[in-house]
Design an enzyme around this catalytic site. Structure first.
Site, PDB file in Angstrom:
ATOM      1  N   LYS A  10       0.828  -1.214   0.000  1.00  0.00           N
ATOM      2  CA  LYS A  10       0.000   0.000   0.000  1.00  0.00           C
ATOM      3  C   LYS A  10       0.861   1.263   0.000  1.00  0.00           C
ATOM      4  O   LYS A  10       2.060   1.219   0.291  1.00  0.00           O
ATOM      5  CB  LYS A  10      -0.933  -0.041   1.209  1.00  0.00           C
ATOM      6  CG  LYS A  10      -1.941  -1.189   1.143  1.00  0.00           C
ATOM      7  CD  LYS A  10      -2.957  -1.094   2.265  1.00  0.00           C
ATOM      8  CE  LYS A  10      -3.936  -2.244   2.186  1.00  0.00           C
ATOM      9  NZ  LYS A  10      -4.964  -2.156   3.238  1.00  0.00           N
ATOM     10  N   TYR A  50     -12.535  -1.636  -3.671  1.00  0.00           N
ATOM     11  CA  TYR A  50     -13.010  -1.748  -2.292  1.00  0.00           C
ATOM     12  C   TYR A  50     -14.539  -1.612  -2.179  1.00  0.00           C
ATOM     13  O   TYR A  50     -15.041  -1.280  -1.098  1.00  0.00           O
ATOM     14  CB  TYR A  50     -12.316  -0.708  -1.412  1.00  0.00           C
ATOM     15  CG  TYR A  50     -10.902  -1.107  -1.016  1.00  0.00           C
ATOM     16  CD1 TYR A  50     -10.675  -2.218  -0.211  1.00  0.00           C
ATOM     17  CD2 TYR A  50      -9.802  -0.376  -1.436  1.00  0.00           C
ATOM     18  CE1 TYR A  50      -9.403  -2.598   0.162  1.00  0.00           C
ATOM     19  CE2 TYR A  50      -8.511  -0.748  -1.074  1.00  0.00           C
ATOM     20  CZ  TYR A  50      -8.325  -1.857  -0.267  1.00  0.00           C
ATOM     21  OH  TYR A  50      -7.069  -2.241   0.102  1.00  0.00           O
ATOM     22  N   PHE A  58     -15.226   3.905   7.423  1.00  0.00           N
ATOM     23  CA  PHE A  58     -13.853   4.250   7.036  1.00  0.00           C
ATOM     24  C   PHE A  58     -13.643   4.304   5.521  1.00  0.00           C
ATOM     25  O   PHE A  58     -12.537   4.551   5.061  1.00  0.00           O
ATOM     26  CB  PHE A  58     -12.851   3.268   7.672  1.00  0.00           C
ATOM     27  CG  PHE A  58     -13.077   1.816   7.325  1.00  0.00           C
ATOM     28  CD1 PHE A  58     -12.668   1.293   6.098  1.00  0.00           C
ATOM     29  CD2 PHE A  58     -13.678   0.953   8.232  1.00  0.00           C
ATOM     30  CE1 PHE A  58     -12.868  -0.044   5.783  1.00  0.00           C
ATOM     31  CE2 PHE A  58     -13.881  -0.395   7.933  1.00  0.00           C
ATOM     32  CZ  PHE A  58     -13.469  -0.885   6.690  1.00  0.00           C
ATOM     33  N   ARG A  86      -2.249 -14.702   4.346  1.00  0.00           N
ATOM     34  CA  ARG A  86      -2.905 -13.935   5.419  1.00  0.00           C
ATOM     35  C   ARG A  86      -2.231 -14.177   6.763  1.00  0.00           C
ATOM     36  O   ARG A  86      -2.092 -13.269   7.579  1.00  0.00           O
ATOM     37  CB  ARG A  86      -4.397 -14.263   5.476  1.00  0.00           C
ATOM     38  CG  ARG A  86      -5.144 -13.670   4.290  1.00  0.00           C
ATOM     39  CD  ARG A  86      -6.605 -14.036   4.288  1.00  0.00           C
ATOM     40  NE  ARG A  86      -7.363 -13.323   5.293  1.00  0.00           N
ATOM     41  CZ  ARG A  86      -7.765 -12.060   5.172  1.00  0.00           C
ATOM     42  NH1 ARG A  86      -7.445 -11.369   4.094  1.00  0.00           N
ATOM     43  NH2 ARG A  86      -8.482 -11.488   6.098  1.00  0.00           N
ATOM     44  N   THR A  92      -5.300  -7.345  10.535  1.00  0.00           N
ATOM     45  CA  THR A  92      -5.526  -6.030   9.905  1.00  0.00           C
ATOM     46  C   THR A  92      -4.956  -4.906  10.766  1.00  0.00           C
ATOM     47  O   THR A  92      -4.308  -3.984  10.257  1.00  0.00           O
ATOM     48  CB  THR A  92      -7.049  -5.800   9.714  1.00  0.00           C
ATOM     49  OG1 THR A  92      -7.574  -6.896   8.961  1.00  0.00           O
ATOM     50  CG2 THR A  92      -7.337  -4.502   8.990  1.00  0.00           C
ATOM     51  N   ARG A 103       2.673  -6.895   8.834  1.00  0.00           N
ATOM     52  CA  ARG A 103       1.964  -5.732   9.384  1.00  0.00           C
ATOM     53  C   ARG A 103       2.535  -5.322  10.737  1.00  0.00           C
ATOM     54  O   ARG A 103       2.629  -4.136  11.043  1.00  0.00           O
ATOM     55  CB  ARG A 103       0.466  -6.026   9.465  1.00  0.00           C
ATOM     56  CG  ARG A 103      -0.190  -5.895   8.084  1.00  0.00           C
ATOM     57  CD  ARG A 103      -1.603  -6.360   8.110  1.00  0.00           C
ATOM     58  NE  ARG A 103      -2.344  -6.032   6.915  1.00  0.00           N
ATOM     59  CZ  ARG A 103      -3.466  -6.659   6.565  1.00  0.00           C
ATOM     60  NH1 ARG A 103      -3.946  -7.629   7.304  1.00  0.00           N
ATOM     61  NH2 ARG A 103      -4.091  -6.309   5.451  1.00  0.00           N
ATOM     62  N   ASN A 113      -2.016  -0.022   6.685  1.00  0.00           N
ATOM     63  CA  ASN A 113      -1.507  -1.287   7.225  1.00  0.00           C
ATOM     64  C   ASN A 113      -0.587  -2.040   6.254  1.00  0.00           C
ATOM     65  O   ASN A 113      -0.524  -3.265   6.271  1.00  0.00           O
ATOM     66  CB  ASN A 113      -2.661  -2.162   7.737  1.00  0.00           C
ATOM     67  CG  ASN A 113      -3.638  -2.538   6.644  1.00  0.00           C
ATOM     68  OD1 ASN A 113      -3.500  -2.099   5.512  1.00  0.00           O
ATOM     69  ND2 ASN A 113      -4.611  -3.364   6.971  1.00  0.00           N
ATOM     70  N   HIS A 116      -2.174  -5.421   1.477  1.00  0.00           N
ATOM     71  CA  HIS A 116      -3.505  -6.012   1.326  1.00  0.00           C
ATOM     72  C   HIS A 116      -3.331  -7.487   0.984  1.00  0.00           C
ATOM     73  O   HIS A 116      -2.324  -7.864   0.383  1.00  0.00           O
ATOM     74  CB  HIS A 116      -4.255  -5.312   0.183  1.00  0.00           C
ATOM     75  CG  HIS A 116      -5.489  -6.045  -0.263  1.00  0.00           C
ATOM     76  ND1 HIS A 116      -6.681  -5.948   0.409  1.00  0.00           N
ATOM     77  CD2 HIS A 116      -5.692  -6.923  -1.294  1.00  0.00           C
ATOM     78  CE1 HIS A 116      -7.575  -6.726  -0.189  1.00  0.00           C
ATOM     79  NE2 HIS A 116      -7.003  -7.324  -1.221  1.00  0.00           N
ATOM     80  N   GLU A 127      -9.672 -10.432  -7.754  1.00  0.00           N
ATOM     81  CA  GLU A 127      -8.715  -9.337  -7.511  1.00  0.00           C
ATOM     82  C   GLU A 127      -7.489  -9.455  -8.425  1.00  0.00           C
ATOM     83  O   GLU A 127      -6.949  -8.444  -8.860  1.00  0.00           O
ATOM     84  CB  GLU A 127      -8.308  -9.330  -6.035  1.00  0.00           C
ATOM     85  CG  GLU A 127      -9.452  -8.908  -5.126  1.00  0.00           C
ATOM     86  CD  GLU A 127      -9.082  -8.862  -3.651  1.00  0.00           C
ATOM     87  OE1 GLU A 127      -9.964  -8.542  -2.844  1.00  0.00           O
ATOM     88  OE2 GLU A 127      -7.924  -9.155  -3.293  1.00  0.00           O
TER      89      GLU A 127
END
Ligand code: CMP
Length: 140
Positions: A10, A50, A58, A86, A92, A103, A113, A116, A127
């Site tokens: 990100k 998203y 948010f 993950r 998250t 993270r 964070n 993704h 995706e």
């Protein structure tokens, strides 16, 4: 379970020059990076990507953040890719992410964070197709 998942480094992590360190972590962790590029998302692209979060409080801040600078979408290959990835990136919220996860080590906040990751095989497929054509994915 599928062998591919979609990751994004990100804008917060790209801005801090963590791109190389994060990619290296994935490689050392046994993931193959089979596609990647830098991309500055438009508002339209970010809202589409998203869309599932559009009713969340948010959402607007998330879109501002994701369009604030370039990010690096990539495709990671691993056995049971979605779950393995993950686990590797952590929760998250970085304050809840396990020690040694991406993270925990690179994220600023629950929003900023660092990375993704797709949350299911079905979403991974969607995706990946959002960012890459089949001919842009190179099995190594
Ligand atoms: P990601 O895994 O990309 O999916 C949705 C994103 O929304 C998430 O990472 C965070 O960047 C952001 N997000 C999720 N929950 C919150 C929250 N409670 N507050 C702010 N941002 C959030």
């Amino acid at each position: 379970m599928g062998n591919y998942t979609l990751g994004i480094i990100k804008p917060d992590a790209v801005r801090k020059n963590y791109t190389g360190k994060i990619i290296d972590r994935f490689l050392q962790g046994g993931f193959k990076i089979v596609a990647a590029r830098l991309e500055h998302l438009s508002r339209e692209q970010a809202e589409k990507f998203y869309a599932v979060h559009k009713e969340r409080p948010f959402f607007n801040d998330l879109i501002e953040f994701m369009t604030s600078g370039p990010c690096m979408p990539f495709v990671a290959e691993h056995k049971n890719a979605v779950e393995s990835y993950r686990k590797f990136i952590g929760a998250t919220n970085p304050t809840e992410a396990a020690e040694g996860t991406i993270r925990r080590d690179f994220a600023e906040s629950i929003q900023n964070n660092a990375v993704h990751g797709s949350d299911s095989d079905e979403n991974a497929e969607k995706e990946i197709a959002f960012f890459f054509t089949v001919s842009q994915i190179h099995t190594i």
